[in-house]
Design an enzyme around this catalytic site. Structure first.
Site, PDB file in Angstrom:
ATOM      1  N   GLN B 125       0.846  -1.186   0.000  1.00 24.21           N
ATOM      2  CA  GLN B 125       0.000   0.000   0.000  1.00 24.21           C
ATOM      3  C   GLN B 125       0.886   1.242   0.000  1.00 24.21           C
ATOM      4  O   GLN B 125       1.960   1.251   0.585  1.00 24.21           O
ATOM      5  CB  GLN B 125      -0.971  -0.010   1.165  1.00 24.21           C
ATOM      6  N   SER B 128       0.517   6.776   2.913  1.00 28.76           N
ATOM      7  CA  SER B 128       1.143   7.857   3.672  1.00 28.76           C
ATOM      8  C   SER B 128       2.284   8.512   2.928  1.00 28.76           C
ATOM      9  O   SER B 128       2.945   7.891   2.080  1.00 28.76           O
ATOM     10  CB  SER B 128       1.683   7.316   4.999  1.00 28.76           C
ATOM     11  N   SER B 160       3.424  -0.446   3.786  1.00 32.28           N
ATOM     12  CA  SER B 160       3.495  -1.839   4.225  1.00 32.28           C
ATOM     13  C   SER B 160       3.756  -2.761   3.047  1.00 32.28           C
ATOM     14  O   SER B 160       3.170  -2.588   1.981  1.00 32.28           O
ATOM     15  CB  SER B 160       2.204  -2.249   4.919  1.00 32.28           C
ATOM     16  N   GLU B 243     -10.755  -2.038   5.445  1.00 35.90           N
ATOM     17  CA  GLU B 243      -9.535  -2.252   6.205  1.00 35.90           C
ATOM     18  C   GLU B 243      -9.796  -2.138   7.690  1.00 35.90           C
ATOM     19  O   GLU B 243      -9.392  -2.975   8.481  1.00 35.90           O
ATOM     20  CB  GLU B 243      -8.472  -1.230   5.777  1.00 35.90           C
ATOM     21  N   ASN B 357      -6.035   5.782  15.851  1.00 38.69           N
ATOM     22  CA  ASN B 357      -7.242   5.683  16.684  1.00 38.69           C
ATOM     23  C   ASN B 357      -7.776   7.060  17.064  1.00 38.69           C
ATOM     24  O   ASN B 357      -8.972   7.204  17.333  1.00 38.69           O
ATOM     25  CB  ASN B 357      -6.956   4.828  17.913  1.00 38.69           C
ATOM     26  N   GLU B 358      -6.913   8.074  17.058  1.00 39.54           N
ATOM     27  CA  GLU B 358      -7.408   9.433  17.333  1.00 39.54           C
ATOM     28  C   GLU B 358      -8.356   9.881  16.221  1.00 39.54           C
ATOM     29  O   GLU B 358      -9.410  10.461  16.474  1.00 39.54           O
ATOM     30  CB  GLU B 358      -6.243  10.423  17.469  1.00 39.54           C
TER      31      GLU B 358
END
Lengths: 324, 376
Positions: B125, B128, B160, B243, B357-358
């Site tokens: 992928q 980012s 990744s 995902e 998670n934020e």
């Protein structure tokens, strides 16, 4: 496999939600706590009219003969609006205890019709809730006995009036009704948590500080998001326990529901600030009931120990995936 | 409302169970992000693909067996219970595969999916960038229009599988004038193409699980655009739900880990850790049942939306809790290299990847709880 509520379950929840939304439940709960049970009994009679009181009563005694899934759907909503009274006892546990006994014929039609009942099941549920208003009062102590009210104790939840139970006439052997009480209390905790989250979100949207709603701050948002995560993941445990009925699933559901509701209570109080800490504000009606139900129907520690016992048993199939 | 598998699902479970019992390698394979490990994992994917087990939910024409999502859950339970190898194709199948099935052309699906199912191509992928992490819409890598395709320039990072992959997929900015979420295009890139430089980055465990990708005038033909140019954000978000929400981390993974944790507790019953062991098991059970609820809902025509953020926060924290508890149970041996420690280090990345998670909590608060938007 279909692990989802059906239309009939959603309809039951909607009926209860509509009925309770228009019943000013906070005022009913305050009156109940103040020793005026009439509004609460009137509300329970209305719940009986829509079938709640007879959910677990066999059809031959005038009930609906519904199963645990219907019960948890109903109790989720009874917690969502903090309905006072011996609900777990009247709707689930006493009918389950009496259904297999000759005394069932005597009492169950009345229960289905909306007469409140209560029960003590020592050691985990040593006190009988609201025994002063119950038509049927039982204690399970080496068998099912009728009981009379002894000393009264104050609960953290002013709307829970607790009584010691003095055993009287023996009605017969006790069937396993305790787990049904645990399960319904777990569902009630889920609903209480949901109610607390609702209150907190409304407040966080309306209350402004530093020129914006407090709910726009990430510190507040993230706490509330975590409450939702905890509730969303506790609900399938409650539904799963209603389907399987295994001790591990029932205790797991109760542990998770109580933790989620407790988190909801703490966060809702924090989000409200000082006003939430007052008796005048309704928040406490939910918060204190969560605290009470965390110890009623077995402690968290006892339920965790029971889960552990089941999952570490040498022949345990409990860790196996869903299967026949 | 029930939890009973029907005859077909039971038969499928038995088939998968006995197939795995015969074929799962006795010795663990080397890490899949090393050159040697990647080839062994590729070979394993081909064994899986030979039985149509590498992408069970896909249509048969692309190498799948048209299994239901419930059967996928069952497959994953068996796969993890059997201790089978990590899936080197997981990112490709869960992310790009789902995206192509939803948005790809017939030609793209025929060209890409069967090769992915056999791991002829391993996919990385490429989301980012150095300046675009949680704020993914800030990507700056450019896709410039040329005759017959696009030319890419820029830098991707934390990609990744890129250290060992053949190809990559991600978002590129085709229109720098358009507002943030517009002007992005979803592209597939050949990592062996001229102008591509991959620099592996060793992770906490020392293995290069991700890499930087430098793109210097890399040509991508039009046939490798997924969806319309400029519509990449929308296309990518359908992947993101998968995902976070379902296919990347199946309940089978956590059920198997919780079961091993209970086994470890039997050997080393430290009373101080009792609650954490129980809570880890409860968490895995909760995630399993939650997922069964989701697949039941999807089977009736529901869709997976914002609630995938709920999922992601839960499983990422559960993964840490399970592994941390195991390491605590190991006591003074907890620092020694081993399966639990490897799993623990891997779990630490969970709250970061697939959208921190934020960000997930912001999404939950704003889109599920209806709280007002605020500063990030």
């Amino acid at each position: 496999m279909r692990f989802a509520l059906g239309d009939e379950h959603r309809q039951l929840a909607r009926t209860l939600h509509d009925l309770l939304s228009s019943a000013d439940v906070p005022s009913v709960a305050r009156a109940w706590a103040g020793g005026e049970p009439e509004p609460g009994l009137t509300l329970y009679a209305r719940l009986a009219e829509v079938g709640v009181a007879g959910l677990a009563v066999p059809e031959r005694f005038g009930g609906l003969g519904a199963g645990p899934v219907e019960l948890v759907v109903a109790f989720d909503e009874l917690g969502h609006h903090p309905v006072p009274g011996p609900l777990v006892e009247s709707v689930a546990v006493v009918p389950a205890l009496l259904a297999g006994l000759p005394a069932g014929e005597r009492w169950l039609p009345g229960l289905a019709g909306g007469e409140p009942a209560t029960v003590a099941l020592p050691p985990h549920t040593p006190f009988a809730l609201d025994a002063d208003v119950a038509t049927v009062f039982a204690v399970v102590d080496g068998g099912v006995h009728l009981a009379t009210a002894g000393r009264r104790h104050d609960s953290v939840d002013p709307a829970r009036r607790l009584f010691e139970a003095e055993p009287g006439e023996r009605l017969g052997d006790a069937d396993a009704a305790f787990d049904l009480g645990v399960l319904c209390a777990a569902a009630q905790l889920l609903g209480l948590g949901r109610g607390l989250l609702d209150l907190a979100c409304v407040h966080a949207t309306a209350r402004r500080q530093f020129g914006r709603p407090v709910g726009a701050f990430q510190a507040v948002k993230h706490e509330l998001a975590d409450v939702l995560v905890a509730l969303e993941l506790a609900r399938p445990l409650v539904h799963g326990a209603a389907v399987t009925g295994t001790p591990a699933d029932v205790s797991a559901a109760r542990v998770a529901a109580a933790e989620a509701a407790d988190r909801a209570a703490r966060v809702a109080l924090q989000v409200h600030g000082a006003v939430g800490y007052t008796r005048e504000h309704d928040l406490g009606l939910w918060l204190t009931k969560v605290r009470a139900l965390r110890s009623a129907w077995g402690t968290q520690s006892w339920h965790r120990a029971r889960v552990l016992e089941e999952i570490t048993a040498p022949a345990s199939q409990i860790t196996a995936p869903a299967s026949r | 409302m029930d939890l009973d598998l029907d005859e077909d699902a039971l038969a499928f479970r038995d088939e998968v169970r006995s197939w795995l019992a015969e074929r799962v390698p006795a010795e663990p394979l080397p890490p899949m992000d090393t050159p040697e490990g990647a080839e062994q994992h590729r070979a394993w994917e081909r064994v899986l693909a030979g039985a149509r087990l590498s992408a069970v939910t896909w249509p048969r024409e692309y190498g799948g067996r048209e299994a239901s999502l419930l059967e996928w859950v069952v497959f994953e339970e068996e796969y993890h219970a059997a201790g089978a190898p990590a899936r080197v194709s997981a990112n490709g199948i869960a992310l790009l595969g789902s995206t192509l099935l939803a948005h790809g052309t017939a030609e793209q699906k025929e060209r890409v999916l069967p090769r992915m199912a056999r791991a002829d191509d391993i996919w990385a992928q490429a989301w980012s960038e150095p300046e675009a992490g949680s704020d993914l819409a800030a990507v700056r890598s450019r896709a410039s229009r040329v005759d017959g395709g696009w030319v890419l320039n820029g830098q991707k990072t934390w990609s990744s599988r890129a250290a060992v992959a053949d190809r990559a997929f991600g978002l590129f900015r085709n229109d720098p004038e358009a507002r943030r979420h517009r002007g992005l295009t979803y592209l597939m890139v050949d990592l062996r193409a001229e102008g591509v430089t991959v620099r592996p980055i060793p992770q906490l465990d020392g293995v290069p699980g991700f890499a930087e990708i430098f793109l210097d005038d890399v040509f991508v033909p039009d046939e490798d655009v997924i969806g319309e140019p400029g519509d990449g954000w929308r296309v990518a978000m359908s992947t993101a739900s998968n995902e976070r929400g379902l296919t990347l981390r199946s309940p089978g993974r956590f059920l198997a880990a919780a079961r091993r944790l209970v086994g470890l507790w039997r050997e080393r019953p430290d009373p101080a850790l009792r609650d954490r062991v129980v809570d880890a098991w409860i968490g895995a059970r909760a995630y399993h049942l939650y997922t069964l609820g989701t697949v039941s809902r999807l089977a009736e025509g529901g869709s997976l939306g914002v609630e995938s953020s709920v999922n992601k926060v839960f499983w990422s924290e559960l993964d840490i809790a399970v592994h941390e508890t195991a390491i605590e149970l190991l006591g003074t041996e907890g620092e020694l290299a081993g399966d639990w420690l490897g799993g623990y280090l891997f779990s630490l990345a969970g709250p970061i990847y697939a959208g921190t998670n934020e960000i997930q909590r912001d999404v939950i608060a704003e889109r599920l709880l209806g709280l007002p938007r605020g500063d990030r």
